[in-house]
Design an enzyme around this catalytic site. Structure first.
Site, PDB file in Angstrom:
ATOM      1  N   HIS A  12      -6.332   6.463  -5.860  1.00 28.58           N
ATOM      2  CA  HIS A  12      -6.881   7.802  -6.578  1.00 28.58           C
ATOM      3  C   HIS A  12      -5.971   8.988  -5.840  1.00 28.58           C
ATOM      4  CE1 HIS A  12     -10.478  10.375  -7.667  1.00 28.58           C
ATOM      5  NE2 HIS A  12      -9.444  11.079  -7.721  1.00 28.58           N
ATOM      6  N   HIS A  14      -3.925  12.850  -6.969  1.00 31.86           N
ATOM      7  CA  HIS A  14      -3.608  13.936  -7.739  1.00 31.86           C
ATOM      8  C   HIS A  14      -2.051  14.422  -7.601  1.00 31.86           C
ATOM      9  CE1 HIS A  14      -7.731  14.489  -9.330  1.00 31.86           C
ATOM     10  NE2 HIS A  14      -8.313  14.114  -8.187  1.00 31.86           N
ATOM     11  N   LEU A  15      -1.246  14.461  -8.657  1.00 27.90           N
ATOM     12  CA  LEU A  15      -0.070  14.632  -8.448  1.00 27.90           C
ATOM     13  C   LEU A  15       0.451  16.088  -9.039  1.00 27.90           C
ATOM     14  CD1 LEU A  15       1.979  11.205  -8.966  1.00 27.90           C
ATOM     15  CD2 LEU A  15       1.603  12.497  -6.714  1.00 27.90           C
ATOM     16  N   ARG A  16      -0.523  16.678  -9.960  1.00 29.98           N
ATOM     17  CA  ARG A  16      -0.195  17.828 -10.772  1.00 29.98           C
ATOM     18  C   ARG A  16       0.964  17.731 -11.466  1.00 29.98           C
ATOM     19  NH1 ARG A  16      -5.446  18.439  -9.070  1.00 29.98           N
ATOM     20  NH2 ARG A  16      -5.811  19.403  -7.139  1.00 29.98           N
ATOM     21  N   ASN A  40      -6.351  14.633 -14.704  1.00 29.87           N
ATOM     22  CA  ASN A  40      -7.145  16.198 -14.989  1.00 29.87           C
ATOM     23  C   ASN A  40      -6.152  17.007 -14.972  1.00 29.87           C
ATOM     24  OD1 ASN A  40      -6.797  15.882 -12.241  1.00 29.87           O
ATOM     25  ND2 ASN A  40      -8.515  16.981 -11.814  1.00 29.87           N
ATOM     26  N   LYS A  94     -10.375   7.408 -16.775  1.00 30.89           N
ATOM     27  CA  LYS A  94     -11.058   8.338 -15.833  1.00 30.89           C
ATOM     28  C   LYS A  94     -12.096   9.117 -16.397  1.00 30.89           C
ATOM     29  CE  LYS A  94     -12.269   9.997 -11.828  1.00 30.89           C
ATOM     30  NZ  LYS A  94     -11.434  11.238 -11.062  1.00 30.89           N
ATOM     31  N   HIS A 131     -16.007   9.765 -11.800  1.00 26.77           N
ATOM     32  CA  HIS A 131     -16.206  10.920 -10.818  1.00 26.77           C
ATOM     33  C   HIS A 131     -17.624  10.929 -10.986  1.00 26.77           C
ATOM     34  CE1 HIS A 131     -15.529  14.675  -8.471  1.00 26.77           C
ATOM     35  NE2 HIS A 131     -16.782  14.745  -8.852  1.00 26.77           N
ATOM     36  N   HIS A 165     -14.111   7.850  -5.067  1.00 23.46           N
ATOM     37  CA  HIS A 165     -14.345   8.748  -3.751  1.00 23.46           C
ATOM     38  C   HIS A 165     -15.979   9.004  -3.224  1.00 23.46           C
ATOM     39  CE1 HIS A 165     -15.098  11.766  -6.794  1.00 23.46           C
ATOM     40  NE2 HIS A 165     -13.720  11.924  -7.229  1.00 23.46           N
ATOM     41  N   ASP A 237      -7.382  10.598  -2.819  1.00 30.24           N
ATOM     42  CA  ASP A 237      -8.060  11.739  -3.564  1.00 30.24           C
ATOM     43  C   ASP A 237      -7.302  12.962  -3.065  1.00 30.24           C
ATOM     44  OD1 ASP A 237      -9.104  13.262  -5.652  1.00 30.24           O
ATOM     45  OD2 ASP A 237     -11.173  13.497  -4.499  1.00 30.24           O
ATOM     46  N   HIS A 241      -3.671  22.078  -3.694  1.00 32.82           N
ATOM     47  CA  HIS A 241      -3.852  23.328  -4.361  1.00 32.82           C
ATOM     48  C   HIS A 241      -2.989  24.447  -3.400  1.00 32.82           C
ATOM     49  CE1 HIS A 241      -7.338  22.518  -7.067  1.00 32.82           C
ATOM     50  NE2 HIS A 241      -7.781  21.817  -5.985  1.00 32.82           N
ATOM     51  N   ALA A 253     -11.584  23.227  -4.877  1.00 33.17           N
ATOM     52  CA  ALA A 253     -11.911  22.020  -4.335  1.00 33.17           C
ATOM     53  C   ALA A 253     -10.610  21.104  -4.159  1.00 33.17           C
ATOM     54  CB  ALA A 253     -13.026  21.464  -4.934  1.00 33.17           C
TER      55      ALA A 253
HETATM   56  O1  DOR Z   1     -11.861  17.978  -4.502  1.00 31.41           O
HETATM   57  C1  DOR Z   1     -11.651  17.438  -5.345  1.00 31.41           C
HETATM   58  N1  DOR Z   1     -10.297  17.962  -6.196  1.00 31.41           N
HETATM   59  N2  DOR Z   1     -12.325  16.536  -6.142  1.00 31.41           N
HETATM   60  C2  DOR Z   1     -11.993  16.446  -7.353  1.00 31.41           C
HETATM   61  O2  DOR Z   1     -12.738  15.590  -7.798  1.00 31.41           O
HETATM   62  C3  DOR Z   1     -10.747  17.034  -8.174  1.00 31.41           C
HETATM   63  C4  DOR Z   1      -9.746  17.429  -7.158  1.00 31.41           C
HETATM   64  C5  DOR Z   1      -8.601  18.213  -7.880  1.00 31.41           C
HETATM   65  O3  DOR Z   1      -8.214  17.921  -8.814  1.00 31.41           O
HETATM   66  O4  DOR Z   1      -8.454  19.289  -7.355  1.00 31.41           O
HETATM   67 ZN    ZN Z   2      -9.786  13.234  -7.380  1.00 26.85          ZN
END
Ligand code: DOR
Ligand code: ZN
Length: 330
Positions: A12, A14-16, A40, A94, A131, A165, A237, A241, A253
């Site tokens: 799990h 996130h690579l953006r 996402n 997802k 999620h 998660h 996860d 940011h 988050a």
């Molecule tokens: O903390 C989180 N950040 N939880 C998520 O479900 C998404 C993730 C994000 O994409 O920043």
């Molecule tokens: Zn996530």
């Protein structure tokens, strides 16, 4: 002391996009054989064309020659033909409840109205990654969603459902109960509680969704993982940011754990006297649950202190400035 890990997987991640993608991908790609990439993005990855374009962008990043991005589609109602076409290029789909977290506005607003797509996924053998939170009181959101997991598991017994998660003792009982349900657990939810986030001065870098819960919940997650639970696997996860989105009112988050994931897991498992379970947690369980054969990659970790940098680019990593007892042998 050394340990060698074969083909670690982050189930799990996130690579953006854009510069962020280029900055963060090498941390994971250098040490993991593969990772499940979340869809996402600002414009969600919700078509095969977008999956292909995003995969291409990932593979253009540094260190990715020996790294498999396992792609996901953002859940929406798909036709059987669309799923048939996408099946061999994705690891799963997802599902985000609408508006529940970062860039999930286009998620599902009525969980009871998606059975047709779930039926196709079950028939075609496409896993459902979820999620699992409601829009309720922040500490109860995961617990309130558990009924939806039960319905999915019972109505679609051949659908592989992954509770992403998990953060609560109650969630562990659901994974225990249903053979078609697996779960990912993050490094941070194995380590922190709500106290670390908001018990003293507010710690925006520990703010994530689902929010970290109680000591009892954390203990239940640790007990499950350190019992070698056959359906609970590692998913970081890691969710970076930029500083201006963390150090502000309305902090985003997400915890950026990719640069520290393996050394911190080694430390955690070592401290618990469970190093022998780490290989399965970071690879074996994912391979058996998802039916994947990962790329060959051997990573060596050693019990040698390492000071985690305060910043990587514009990003603060989990455990920034802390001295870890394990490090990676480059
Ligand atoms: O903390 C989180 N950040 N939880 C998520 O479900 C998404 C993730 C994000 O994409 O920043
Ligand atoms: Zn996530």
């Amino acid at each position: 002391m050394h340990i060698k890990l074969q083909s670690p997987l982050d189930m799990h991640l996130h690579l953006r996009e854009g510069v962020m993608l280029q900055n963060v991908t090498p941390f994971t790609a250098a040490v993991f054989a593969g990772a499940v990439v979340m869809p996402n993005l600002v414009d969600p990855v919700d078509s095969l064309e977008k999956v292909r374009a995003y995969r291409k962008k990932i593979k253009e990043c540094e260190n990715t020659e020996n790294f498999a991005p396992y792609m996901t589609l953002f859940f929406k109602q798909y036709s059987r033909q669309q799923l048939l076409d996408a099946k061999n290029e994705i690891i799963g789909i997802k599902l985000y409840p609408a508006g529940i977290t970062t860039q999930s506005e286009n998620g599902v607003s009525d969980i009871s109205a998606i059975n047709e797509t779930l039926g196709y996924m079950e028939e075609l053998g496409i896993p459902l990654l979820v999620h699992g939170e409601t829009g309720g009181f922040v500490m109860d959101r995961e617990k309130e969603f558990l009924g939806a997991y039960q319905q999915f598991a019972e109505n679609f017994p051949n659908l592989h459902i992954i509770m992403e998660h998990i953060t609560t003792a109650d969630a562990v009982t659901i994974v225990d109960h249903y053979e078609n349900v697996s779960a990912t657990v993050t490094l941070h939810h194995l380590l922190i509680t709500l106290d670390d986030v908001a018990g003293g001065l507010l710690e925006p870098d520990l703010f994530c969704k689902p929010i970290a819960k109680t000591p009892k919940d954390r203990a239940a997650l640790q007990d499950a993982v350190f019992s070698g639970h056959p359906r609970i696997m590692f998913g970081s996860d890691s969710a970076p940011h930029p500083r201006h989105k963390k150090e502000c009112c309305g902090c985003a988050a997400g915890i950026f754990s990719a640069p520290v994931a393996l050394p911190m897991l080694a430390q955690l498992f070592d401290d618990a006297g469970k190093l022998d379970l780490l290989q399965n947690f970071v690879s074996g369980i994912a391979c058996s649950r998802y039916g994947i054969t990962p790329l060959q990659k051997t990573i060596t970790l050693e019990k040698k202190p390492w000071l985690v940098p305060e910043l990587y680019h514009d990003l603060k990593p989990f455990a920034a400035g802390q001295r870890l007892s394990w490090s990676q042998v480059i």
